[in-house]
Scaffold this motif. Structure first.
Motif, PDB file in Angstrom:
ATOM      1  N   LEU A 116       0.844  -1.191   0.000  1.00  0.00           N
ATOM      2  CA  LEU A 116       0.000   0.000   0.000  1.00  0.00           C
ATOM      3  C   LEU A 116       0.879   1.241   0.000  1.00  0.00           C
ATOM      4  CD1 LEU A 116      -2.751   1.451   0.400  1.00  0.00           C
ATOM      5  CD2 LEU A 116      -2.407   1.123   2.876  1.00  0.00           C
ATOM      6  N   VAL A 117       0.564   2.181  -0.874  1.00  0.00           N
ATOM      7  CA  VAL A 117       1.340   3.416  -0.957  1.00  0.00           C
ATOM      8  C   VAL A 117       0.393   4.566  -1.253  1.00  0.00           C
ATOM      9  CG1 VAL A 117       1.821   3.124  -3.420  1.00  0.00           C
ATOM     10  CG2 VAL A 117       3.388   4.455  -2.007  1.00  0.00           C
ATOM     11  N   GLN A 118       0.750   5.744  -0.796  1.00  0.00           N
ATOM     12  CA  GLN A 118      -0.069   6.922  -1.067  1.00  0.00           C
ATOM     13  C   GLN A 118       0.167   7.433  -2.486  1.00  0.00           C
ATOM     14  OE1 GLN A 118       0.822   9.821   1.986  1.00  0.00           O
ATOM     15  NE2 GLN A 118      -0.618   8.872   3.415  1.00  0.00           N
ATOM     16  N   PRO A 119      -0.798   8.127  -3.056  1.00  0.00           N
ATOM     17  CA  PRO A 119      -0.594   8.729  -4.382  1.00  0.00           C
ATOM     18  C   PRO A 119       0.658   9.597  -4.396  1.00  0.00           C
ATOM     19  CG  PRO A 119      -2.891   8.857  -3.770  1.00  0.00           C
ATOM     20  CD  PRO A 119      -2.160   8.353  -2.556  1.00  0.00           C
ATOM     21  N   GLY A 120       1.418   9.450  -5.473  1.00  0.00           N
ATOM     22  CA  GLY A 120       2.677  10.173  -5.583  1.00  0.00           C
ATOM     23  C   GLY A 120       3.868   9.416  -5.031  1.00  0.00           C
ATOM     24  N   VAL A 160       2.315   4.201 -18.323  1.00  0.00           N
ATOM     25  CA  VAL A 160       3.347   4.188 -17.281  1.00  0.00           C
ATOM     26  C   VAL A 160       4.668   4.793 -17.740  1.00  0.00           C
ATOM     27  CG1 VAL A 160       2.297   2.113 -16.303  1.00  0.00           C
ATOM     28  CG2 VAL A 160       4.312   1.884 -17.774  1.00  0.00           C
ATOM     29  N   LYS A 161       4.771   5.163 -19.004  1.00  0.00           N
ATOM     30  CA  LYS A 161       6.009   5.757 -19.517  1.00  0.00           C
ATOM     31  C   LYS A 161       6.388   6.990 -18.725  1.00  0.00           C
ATOM     32  CE  LYS A 161       5.989   4.256 -24.352  1.00  0.00           C
ATOM     33  NZ  LYS A 161       5.754   4.667 -25.758  1.00  0.00           N
ATOM     34  N   GLY A 162       7.666   7.066 -18.379  1.00  0.00           N
ATOM     35  CA  GLY A 162       8.154   8.204 -17.617  1.00  0.00           C
ATOM     36  C   GLY A 162       7.981   8.063 -16.122  1.00  0.00           C
ATOM     37  N   ARG A 163       7.209   7.071 -15.687  1.00  0.00           N
ATOM     38  CA  ARG A 163       7.004   6.867 -14.249  1.00  0.00           C
ATOM     39  C   ARG A 163       7.568   5.524 -13.784  1.00  0.00           C
ATOM     40  NH1 ARG A 163       2.019   6.302 -12.318  1.00  0.00           N
ATOM     41  NH2 ARG A 163       1.135   5.415 -14.240  1.00  0.00           N
ATOM     42  N   SER A 182       5.782   8.068  -8.791  1.00  0.00           N
ATOM     43  CA  SER A 182       4.617   8.930  -9.051  1.00  0.00           C
ATOM     44  C   SER A 182       3.351   8.100  -9.223  1.00  0.00           C
ATOM     45  CB  SER A 182       4.856   9.773 -10.309  1.00  0.00           C
ATOM     46  OG  SER A 182       6.012  10.573 -10.164  1.00  0.00           O
ATOM     47  N   LEU A 183       3.152   7.193  -8.304  1.00  0.00           N
ATOM     48  CA  LEU A 183       2.024   6.271  -8.419  1.00  0.00           C
ATOM     49  C   LEU A 183       0.692   6.987  -8.295  1.00  0.00           C
ATOM     50  CD1 LEU A 183       3.580   3.297  -6.476  1.00  0.00           C
ATOM     51  CD2 LEU A 183       2.613   3.152  -8.779  1.00  0.00           C
ATOM     52  N   LYS A 184      -0.282   6.481  -9.041  1.00  0.00           N
ATOM     53  CA  LYS A 184      -1.621   7.051  -9.077  1.00  0.00           C
ATOM     54  C   LYS A 184      -2.637   5.989  -8.621  1.00  0.00           C
ATOM     55  CE  LYS A 184      -0.319   9.555 -13.295  1.00  0.00           C
ATOM     56  NZ  LYS A 184      -0.656   9.794 -14.728  1.00  0.00           N
ATOM     57  N   PRO A 185      -3.778   6.409  -8.160  1.00  0.00           N
ATOM     58  CA  PRO A 185      -4.805   5.434  -7.762  1.00  0.00           C
ATOM     59  C   PRO A 185      -5.136   4.441  -8.876  1.00  0.00           C
ATOM     60  CG  PRO A 185      -5.393   7.585  -6.924  1.00  0.00           C
ATOM     61  CD  PRO A 185      -4.187   7.786  -7.816  1.00  0.00           C
ATOM     62  N   GLU A 186      -5.083   4.902 -10.118  1.00  0.00           N
ATOM     63  CA  GLU A 186      -5.389   4.009 -11.236  1.00  0.00           C
ATOM     64  C   GLU A 186      -4.307   2.968 -11.502  1.00  0.00           C
ATOM     65  OE1 GLU A 186      -5.441   7.362 -11.214  1.00  0.00           O
ATOM     66  OE2 GLU A 186      -4.773   8.183 -13.157  1.00  0.00           O
ATOM     67  N   ASP A 187      -3.189   3.048 -10.799  1.00  0.00           N
ATOM     68  CA  ASP A 187      -2.166   2.004 -10.892  1.00  0.00           C
ATOM     69  C   ASP A 187      -2.491   0.817  -9.977  1.00  0.00           C
ATOM     70  OD1 ASP A 187       0.277   4.618 -11.019  1.00  0.00           O
ATOM     71  OD2 ASP A 187      -0.412   3.376 -12.706  1.00  0.00           O
ATOM     72  N   THR A 188      -3.506   0.961  -9.151  1.00  0.00           N
ATOM     73  CA  THR A 188      -3.907  -0.118  -8.266  1.00  0.00           C
ATOM     74  C   THR A 188      -4.297  -1.343  -9.063  1.00  0.00           C
ATOM     75  OG1 THR A 188      -4.660   1.383  -6.522  1.00  0.00           O
ATOM     76  CG2 THR A 188      -5.597  -0.837  -6.536  1.00  0.00           C
ATOM     77  N   ALA A 189      -3.648  -2.473  -8.773  1.00  0.00           N
ATOM     78  CA  ALA A 189      -3.884  -3.702  -9.520  1.00  0.00           C
ATOM     79  C   ALA A 189      -3.055  -4.829  -8.912  1.00  0.00           C
ATOM     80  CB  ALA A 189      -3.507  -3.522 -10.990  1.00  0.00           C
ATOM     81  N   VAL A 190      -3.323  -6.032  -9.379  1.00  0.00           N
ATOM     82  CA  VAL A 190      -2.426  -7.156  -9.107  1.00  0.00           C
ATOM     83  C   VAL A 190      -1.409  -7.193 -10.236  1.00  0.00           C
ATOM     84  CG1 VAL A 190      -2.212  -9.651  -8.883  1.00  0.00           C
ATOM     85  CG2 VAL A 190      -4.172  -8.468  -7.863  1.00  0.00           C
ATOM     86  N   TYR A 191      -0.141  -7.114  -9.876  1.00  0.00           N
ATOM     87  CA  TYR A 191       0.940  -7.090 -10.856  1.00  0.00           C
ATOM     88  C   TYR A 191       1.549  -8.480 -10.944  1.00  0.00           C
ATOM     89  CZ  TYR A 191       0.767  -2.031 -11.170  1.00  0.00           C
ATOM     90  OH  TYR A 191       0.369  -0.729 -11.401  1.00  0.00           O
ATOM     91  N   SER A 192       1.600  -9.005 -12.163  1.00  0.00           N
ATOM     92  CA  SER A 192       2.127 -10.350 -12.381  1.00  0.00           C
ATOM     93  C   SER A 192       3.384 -10.284 -13.247  1.00  0.00           C
ATOM     94  CB  SER A 192       1.089 -11.237 -13.061  1.00  0.00           C
ATOM     95  OG  SER A 192      -0.039 -11.430 -12.239  1.00  0.00           O
ATOM     96  N   VAL A 195      -2.755   1.863  -4.426  1.00  0.00           N
ATOM     97  CA  VAL A 195      -2.389   3.279  -4.313  1.00  0.00           C
ATOM     98  C   VAL A 195      -3.615   4.021  -3.785  1.00  0.00           C
ATOM     99  CG1 VAL A 195      -1.465   5.294  -5.474  1.00  0.00           C
ATOM    100  CG2 VAL A 195      -0.845   2.995  -6.277  1.00  0.00           C
ATOM    101  N   SER A 196      -3.515   4.467  -2.544  1.00  0.00           N
ATOM    102  CA  SER A 196      -4.662   5.094  -1.895  1.00  0.00           C
ATOM    103  C   SER A 196      -4.207   5.973  -0.749  1.00  0.00           C
ATOM    104  CB  SER A 196      -5.615   4.016  -1.374  1.00  0.00           C
ATOM    105  OG  SER A 196      -6.687   4.594  -0.647  1.00  0.00           O
ATOM    106  N   SER A 197      -4.954   7.053  -0.538  1.00  0.00           N
ATOM    107  CA  SER A 197      -4.664   7.909   0.608  1.00  0.00           C
ATOM    108  C   SER A 197      -5.506   7.508   1.807  1.00  0.00           C
ATOM    109  CB  SER A 197      -4.914   9.374   0.235  1.00  0.00           C
ATOM    110  OG  SER A 197      -6.233   9.532  -0.258  1.00  0.00           O
TER     111      SER A 197
END
Length: 119
Positions: free
Chosen positions: A11-15, A64-67, A85-95, A117-119
């Protein structure tokens, strides 16, 4: 049999930033490409990033380019995904994904690690 072990989600905050790692292990195998896909709730799996083992070429989804930055440790058959620079829309299961047979696509998939990614 080749296996992929992922780590680094959470879990990480936005940004904020997170780094994912994926290690491939098993009997003798070749690595052609390693990378990452992600799947958000209610959505289809999507490509995130990939790295070609022969020359180190990298590929990224436009979102995700540049981030995000994908890198490798060839000696350890490990690939990492630095996510900034994570955003809420990056929230997912990463495989993590791996191609050991050449050509296109991936024949080995990891279990996935949750990134929220959530505050």
């Amino acid at each position: 049999q080749v296996q992929l072990v992922e780590s680094g989600g959470g879990l990480v905050q936005p940004g904020g930033s997170l780094r994912l790692s994926c290690a491939a292990s098993g009997r003798t195998f070749s690595v052609y490409t390693m990378g990452w896909f992600r799947q958000a709730p209610g959505k289809e799996s999507e490509f995130v990033a990939a790295l070609t083992w022969s020359d180190g070429s990298t590929y990224y989804a436009d979102s995700v380019k540049g981030r995000f930055t994908i890198s490798r440790d060839s000696a350890k058959n490990t690939v990492r995904l630095q996510m900034n620079s994570l955003k809420p829309e990056d929230t997912a299961v990463y495989s993590c994904v791996l191609n050991t047979i050449g050509g296109v696509g991936y024949n080995v998939w990891g279990q996935g690690t949750q990134v929220t990614v959530s505050s």
